[in-house]
Scaffold this motif. Structure first.
Motif, PDB file in Angstrom:
ATOM      1  N   PHE A 122       0.824  -1.337  -0.073  1.00 44.67           N
ATOM      2  CA  PHE A 122      -0.031  -0.068   0.318  1.00 44.67           C
ATOM      3  C   PHE A 122       1.139   1.166   0.128  1.00 44.67           C
ATOM      4  O   PHE A 122       2.052   0.953   1.037  1.00 44.67           O
ATOM      5  CB  PHE A 122      -1.325  -0.068   1.154  1.00 44.67           C
ATOM      6  N   ALA A 123       0.071   2.165  -0.583  1.00 45.60           N
ATOM      7  CA  ALA A 123       1.416   4.202  -0.604  1.00 45.60           C
ATOM      8  C   ALA A 123       2.752   3.815  -1.345  1.00 45.60           C
ATOM      9  O   ALA A 123       2.342   2.982  -2.123  1.00 45.60           O
ATOM     10  CB  ALA A 123       0.729   4.072   0.977  1.00 45.60           C
TER      11      ALA A 123
ATOM     12  N   LYS B   4       1.335  -3.573  -6.351  1.00 46.83           N
ATOM     13  CA  LYS B   4       0.637  -2.826  -5.419  1.00 46.83           C
ATOM     14  C   LYS B   4       0.023  -4.458  -4.744  1.00 46.83           C
ATOM     15  O   LYS B   4       0.041  -4.726  -3.421  1.00 46.83           O
ATOM     16  CB  LYS B   4      -0.754  -2.488  -6.102  1.00 46.83           C
TER      17      LYS B   4
ATOM     18  N   VAL C 216       0.795   5.519   8.058  1.00 48.94           N
ATOM     19  CA  VAL C 216      -0.898   5.407   8.215  1.00 48.94           C
ATOM     20  C   VAL C 216      -0.817   7.468   7.797  1.00 48.94           C
ATOM     21  O   VAL C 216       0.138   8.514   8.693  1.00 48.94           O
ATOM     22  CB  VAL C 216      -1.652   5.169   8.498  1.00 48.94           C
ATOM     23  N   SER C 217      -1.659   7.588   7.312  1.00 51.76           N
ATOM     24  CA  SER C 217      -2.163   9.141   6.925  1.00 51.76           C
ATOM     25  C   SER C 217      -3.307   9.822   6.809  1.00 51.76           C
ATOM     26  O   SER C 217      -3.923  10.484   6.437  1.00 51.76           O
ATOM     27  CB  SER C 217      -1.073   9.924   6.129  1.00 51.76           C
TER      28      SER C 217
ATOM     29  N   LEU D   2       2.521  -1.980   5.440  1.00 50.42           N
ATOM     30  CA  LEU D   2       1.803  -0.770   5.857  1.00 50.42           C
ATOM     31  C   LEU D   2       2.670   0.136   6.227  1.00 50.42           C
ATOM     32  O   LEU D   2       3.342   0.399   6.864  1.00 50.42           O
ATOM     33  CB  LEU D   2       0.740  -1.133   6.923  1.00 50.42           C
ATOM     34  N   PRO D   3       3.126   1.809   5.057  1.00 50.91           N
ATOM     35  CA  PRO D   3       3.740   2.561   5.862  1.00 50.91           C
ATOM     36  C   PRO D   3       3.079   3.656   6.762  1.00 50.91           C
ATOM     37  O   PRO D   3       1.970   2.971   6.817  1.00 50.91           O
ATOM     38  CB  PRO D   3       4.460   3.477   3.844  1.00 50.91           C
TER      39      PRO D   3
END
Lengths: 78, 141
Positions: free
Chosen positions: A6-7, A16, A75-76, A72-73
């Motif tokens: 992700f991201a 992805k 989060v924002s 998962l980098p």
């Protein structure tokens, strides 16, 4: 095994989603070290979180072929 | 027109992640507990600047299955700790400046626990839930 990125993790790896067959269970870190395409994940190990079947895990957690692993980098949302 | 079952589902469900615009009116529709004397409403809104650069929109992305689970866990913790009712609405996709990206509605007996529970949920969502701002659309881009 299904791998989801992700991201920024998708940018680091260049995709992805990956499907990789895993013959026998091993730790996530051992698995990543066997797949050159996943080198960028180890480089960002300090900031990236990982999940197995939608539950947070760490890099020492054992994974198997039926698992869905996500990278998962930071989060924002919100 | 919505069926009765979908209305009932909306009344009991606590987590809504959608690509559609968020409506404050719809978000507070099911908050009518006569034992509750406080309702706190929080809206996260897309700002017109990000890191000093003028923008017109932000695109959000989520690990949907996990995001729903994680928000549900957070809501359950808050519900048990402060005896409140909470609903969380998070929008994904391209969201224009001035539009809502997040709505958290929390009702409780008194304002103190209602504010505390609401702040807890917002903080936890922003720090734990797998949702990302993946693209900032520049105003003149």
């Amino acid at each position: 095994m299904k791998l989801l990125f992700f991201a920024q993790a998708a940018d680091w790896v260049g995709t992805k989603k990956l499907e990789i067959h895993l013959k026998s269970p091993l730790s996530l870190e051992e698995f990543i070290k066997k797949i050159p395409k996943l080198d960028p994940i180890l480089k960002h190990k300090k900031i990236i979180k990982v999940s197995k079947n939608q539950e947070f895990i760490n890099f020492q957690t054992e994974i198997q072929d039926s698992d869905e692993i996500a990278f998962l980098p930071p989060v924002s949302g919100g | 027109m919505k069926s009765l079952s979908s209305r009932r589902l909306a009344a009991v469900k606590s987590v809504f992640i959608t690509r559609n615009p968020l409506s404050i009116k719809k978000a507070i529709r099911h908050f009518s507990n006569p034992k509750h004397g406080a309702i706190a409403l929080f809206c996260g809104v897309v700002r017109n600047k990000e890191n000093g650069v003028e923008i017109r929109a932000i695109t959000y992305e989520a690990y949907l299955k996990m995001a729903e689970k994680e928000i549900f866990k957070i809501v359950e913790i808050a519900r048990k700790k402060w005896d409140v009712t909470i609903k969380v609405f998070h929008r994904l996709g391209k969201i224009l400046v001035g539009e809502n990206s997040l709505i958290v509605v929390c009702s409780g007996k008194h304002r103190q626990e209602t504010f505390k529970a609401s702040q807890f949920v917002i903080h936890q969502i922003k720090s734990k839930v797998p949702i990302w701002k993946v693209k900032f659309h520049k105003k003149n881009g």
